[in-house]
Design a protein around this motif. Structure first.
Motif, PDB file in Angstrom:
ATOM      1  N   VAL A   1       0.842  -1.204   0.000  1.00 48.98           N
ATOM      2  CA  VAL A   1       0.000   0.000   0.000  1.00 48.98           C
ATOM      3  C   VAL A   1       0.878   1.255   0.000  1.00 48.98           C
ATOM      4  O   VAL A   1       0.621   2.206  -0.762  1.00 48.98           O
ATOM      5  CB  VAL A   1      -0.946   0.005   1.219  1.00 48.98           C
ATOM      6  N   PHE A   2       1.922   1.261   0.815  1.00 53.61           N
ATOM      7  CA  PHE A   2       2.819   2.418   0.854  1.00 53.61           C
ATOM      8  C   PHE A   2       3.507   2.601  -0.497  1.00 53.61           C
ATOM      9  O   PHE A   2       3.648   3.738  -0.987  1.00 53.61           O
ATOM     10  CB  PHE A   2       3.874   2.242   1.949  1.00 53.61           C
ATOM     11  N   TYR A   3       3.945   1.504  -1.104  1.00 48.25           N
ATOM     12  CA  TYR A   3       4.569   1.562  -2.433  1.00 48.25           C
ATOM     13  C   TYR A   3       3.617   2.195  -3.445  1.00 48.25           C
ATOM     14  O   TYR A   3       4.010   3.107  -4.198  1.00 48.25           O
ATOM     15  CB  TYR A   3       4.947   0.144  -2.857  1.00 48.25           C
ATOM     16  N   LEU A   4       2.371   1.744  -3.471  1.00 47.28           N
ATOM     17  CA  LEU A   4       1.403   2.292  -4.415  1.00 47.28           C
ATOM     18  C   LEU A   4       1.113   3.762  -4.129  1.00 47.28           C
ATOM     19  O   LEU A   4       0.956   4.565  -5.052  1.00 47.28           O
ATOM     20  CB  LEU A   4       0.109   1.484  -4.362  1.00 47.28           C
ATOM     21  N   LYS A   5       1.065   4.118  -2.848  1.00 44.01           N
ATOM     22  CA  LYS A   5       0.808   5.519  -2.496  1.00 44.01           C
ATOM     23  C   LYS A   5       1.939   6.435  -2.925  1.00 44.01           C
ATOM     24  O   LYS A   5       1.708   7.615  -3.227  1.00 44.01           O
ATOM     25  CB  LYS A   5       0.609   5.653  -0.979  1.00 44.01           C
ATOM     26  N   THR A   6       3.159   5.932  -2.921  1.00 40.78           N
ATOM     27  CA  THR A   6       4.309   6.813  -3.132  1.00 40.78           C
ATOM     28  C   THR A   6       4.977   6.637  -4.488  1.00 40.78           C
ATOM     29  O   THR A   6       6.061   7.169  -4.716  1.00 40.78           O
ATOM     30  CB  THR A   6       5.342   6.612  -2.001  1.00 40.78           C
ATOM     31  N   LEU A   7       4.326   5.901  -5.407  1.00 41.12           N
ATOM     32  CA  LEU A   7       4.801   5.924  -6.791  1.00 41.12           C
ATOM     33  C   LEU A   7       4.584   7.324  -7.354  1.00 41.12           C
ATOM     34  O   LEU A   7       3.534   7.930  -7.150  1.00 41.12           O
ATOM     35  CB  LEU A   7       4.039   4.898  -7.634  1.00 41.12           C
ATOM     36  N   LYS A   8       5.548   7.818  -8.080  1.00 40.45           N
ATOM     37  CA  LYS A   8       5.482   9.192  -8.584  1.00 40.45           C
ATOM     38  C   LYS A   8       4.341   9.355  -9.592  1.00 40.45           C
ATOM     39  O   LYS A   8       3.848   8.387 -10.176  1.00 40.45           O
ATOM     40  CB  LYS A   8       6.807   9.562  -9.255  1.00 40.45           C
ATOM     41  N   ALA A   9       3.962  10.582  -9.810  1.00 41.78           N
ATOM     42  CA  ALA A   9       3.019  10.898 -10.871  1.00 41.78           C
ATOM     43  C   ALA A   9       3.759  10.913 -12.210  1.00 41.78           C
ATOM     44  O   ALA A   9       4.941  11.270 -12.273  1.00 41.78           O
ATOM     45  CB  ALA A   9       2.387  12.257 -10.620  1.00 41.78           C
ATOM     46  N   PRO A  10       3.092  10.520 -13.295  1.00 42.14           N
ATOM     47  CA  PRO A  10       3.735  10.602 -14.616  1.00 42.14           C
ATOM     48  C   PRO A  10       4.157  12.037 -14.927  1.00 42.14           C
ATOM     49  O   PRO A  10       3.503  12.997 -14.518  1.00 42.14           O
ATOM     50  CB  PRO A  10       2.629  10.137 -15.568  1.00 42.14           C
ATOM     51  N   VAL A  11       5.247  12.163 -15.653  1.00 47.33           N
ATOM     52  CA  VAL A  11       5.796  13.467 -16.016  1.00 47.33           C
ATOM     53  C   VAL A  11       5.480  13.755 -17.478  1.00 47.33           C
ATOM     54  O   VAL A  11       5.763  12.930 -18.356  1.00 47.33           O
ATOM     55  CB  VAL A  11       7.324  13.494 -15.804  1.00 47.33           C
ATOM     56  N   GLN A  12       4.859  14.892 -17.742  1.00 46.29           N
ATOM     57  CA  GLN A  12       4.522  15.230 -19.129  1.00 46.29           C
ATOM     58  C   GLN A  12       5.798  15.453 -19.945  1.00 46.29           C
ATOM     59  O   GLN A  12       6.781  16.023 -19.469  1.00 46.29           O
ATOM     60  CB  GLN A  12       3.640  16.477 -19.197  1.00 46.29           C
ATOM     61  N   ARG A  13       5.758  15.018 -21.194  1.00 48.99           N
ATOM     62  CA  ARG A  13       6.874  15.179 -22.113  1.00 48.99           C
ATOM     63  C   ARG A  13       6.504  16.203 -23.193  1.00 48.99           C
ATOM     64  O   ARG A  13       5.335  16.337 -23.539  1.00 48.99           O
ATOM     65  CB  ARG A  13       7.219  13.816 -22.769  1.00 48.99           C
TER      66      ARG A  13
END
Length: 381
Positions: free
Chosen positions: A232-244
């Motif tokens: 759960v912590f891993y899923l919560k703290t995955l970064k947001a995608p970065v626009q290219r």
């Protein structure tokens, strides 16, 4: 020197969906890494609790690189047609386990049960979405279309499991809370989503979901509470995608057209997270392109199955961030919408109906250059 000539360089961060959010402490990084290993490396076998009926043997097998799934990893949900609940829970519902270990028979959809196929979603940015205040979602809602724009988004009000702790400042309505995860917004938080996935996808019990999906009996946990919480912590703290390529003139123009034809009424660009127990997620401006609300998408996308208080034609607005990287986890192709039926971004737009009829019609009336600009913009997300 020799190795540098042979080994590929690291991919740019904006080409990857995995990786932690900025601002985690050293201790939090350790939890993230434990969750990463449990999610992507732990493969279950009959000796470690797999099944006896199941869909997948690991979490990561459905979310390669934390991206969207592939038709081979599609989930099938069945048994509920309205807000009164699932009538087929005693027949294997709500999820079809189409695989079985030796000596057991895979499930089949019971006679009379409607069903829908769900493509596993990308996992990134989920903690930021989890931290969006209920008040923000309610401010975006317009269930009765008071402003007359044809858009009537509303929350999916759910009975939450006993192990779920309501978020700070959660809004409760007749004992129900707002769901925000899953195709229908049928999961309240990432703990419910994770515990259900272990149980329904892999056949693994936990203290949260202790009932064996095959026998229906309560059995000892097959995955530790610590491991579930690490995931759960891993899923919560995955970064947001970065626009290219966000400054590319075609991308800039595409964003303007996207907004002008009404897409941003549901795919809301800017949201702000509220307070979170994880400081790195608190009070962040994000661009997920979603309102996390339910919308009637018309008869063409009505599979006759639902969850929570959603109707069968209603779907939660999927976040668009990361859509341009979908092909990386989908075998170089696109499989979009809830069941992967759309094989291009344009296909997905054209298949919109219901509340999206006007935006779809506006898209179809664009010239070729404008359509290309919108596609380039969406591919940049």
């Amino acid at each position: 020197m020799a190795c540098s000539k042979v080994l590929p360089g690291a991919q740019p961060g904006d080409e990857l969906l995995d990786g932690p959010v900025d601002g985690l402490s050293g201790e939090q990084h350790q939890i993230f890494l434990r969750g990463d290993v449990a999610f992507n490396d732990d493969v279950f076998t009959p000796a470690t609790g797999l099944g006896p009926v199941f869909v997948a043997t690991s979490c990561g097998s459905c979310h390669a690189g934390d991206g969207k799934g592939h038709p081979f990893t599609m989930l099938t949900r069945f048994g509920q047609t309205d807000s009164t609940g699932n009538k087929f829970l005693q027949s294997g519902g709500p999820q079809l386990q189409h695989l079985a270990i030796p000596g057991f028979i895979p499930e089949q959809i019971p006679a009379g049960a409607t069903f829908s196929k769900f493509m596993p979603p990308a996992n990134t940015g989920l903690g930021l979405l989890d931290a969006i205040p209920d008040a923000t979602l309610l401010a975006l809602a317009d269930e009765n279309d008071a402003n007359g724009d044809g858009i009537s988004g509303r929350p999916n009000w759910l009975n939450i499991p006993v192990y779920a702790d309501p978020r700070p400042a959660s809004v409760e309505q007749n004992g129900k809370y707002i769901g925000r995860f899953g195709k229908k917004g049928g999961a309240y938080d990432l703990l419910q989503q994770t515990a259900n996935a272990y149980n329904q996808d892999i056949g693994i019990t936990s203290v949260f979901e202790p009932y064996d999906t095959y026998s229906g009996h309560e059995i000892d946990p097959e995955v530790s509470t610590k491991t579930v919480q690490d995931v759960v912590f891993y899923l919560k703290t995955l970064k947001a995608p970065v626009q290219r390529n966000q400054n590319d003139p075609e991308v800039v123009s595409g964003k303007q057209v996207f907004t002008s034809i009404g897409c941003a009424k549901c795919h809301v660009q800017q949201l702000v997270s509220g307070a979170s127990s994880i400081a790195a997620l608190s009070n962040k401006n994000i661009s997920p392109y979603t309102d996390l609300l339910l919308h009637d998408m018309g008869a063409g996308l009505d599979d006759g199955y639902t969850e929570g208080s959603a109707t069968t034609a209603e779907w939660r607005t999927p976040p668009l961030w990361g859509i341009g990287l979908s092909q990386n986890s989908q075998g170089g192709k696109y499989f979009l919408l809830h069941d992967g039926r759309a094989h291009s971004i344009e296909d997905a737009i054209v298949l919109h109906g219901g509340e999206a009829n006007q935006s779809r019609n506006n898209f179809q009336q664009l010239n070729a250059e404008q359509k290309s600009q919108i596609i380039k913009f969406l591919e940049s997300l």
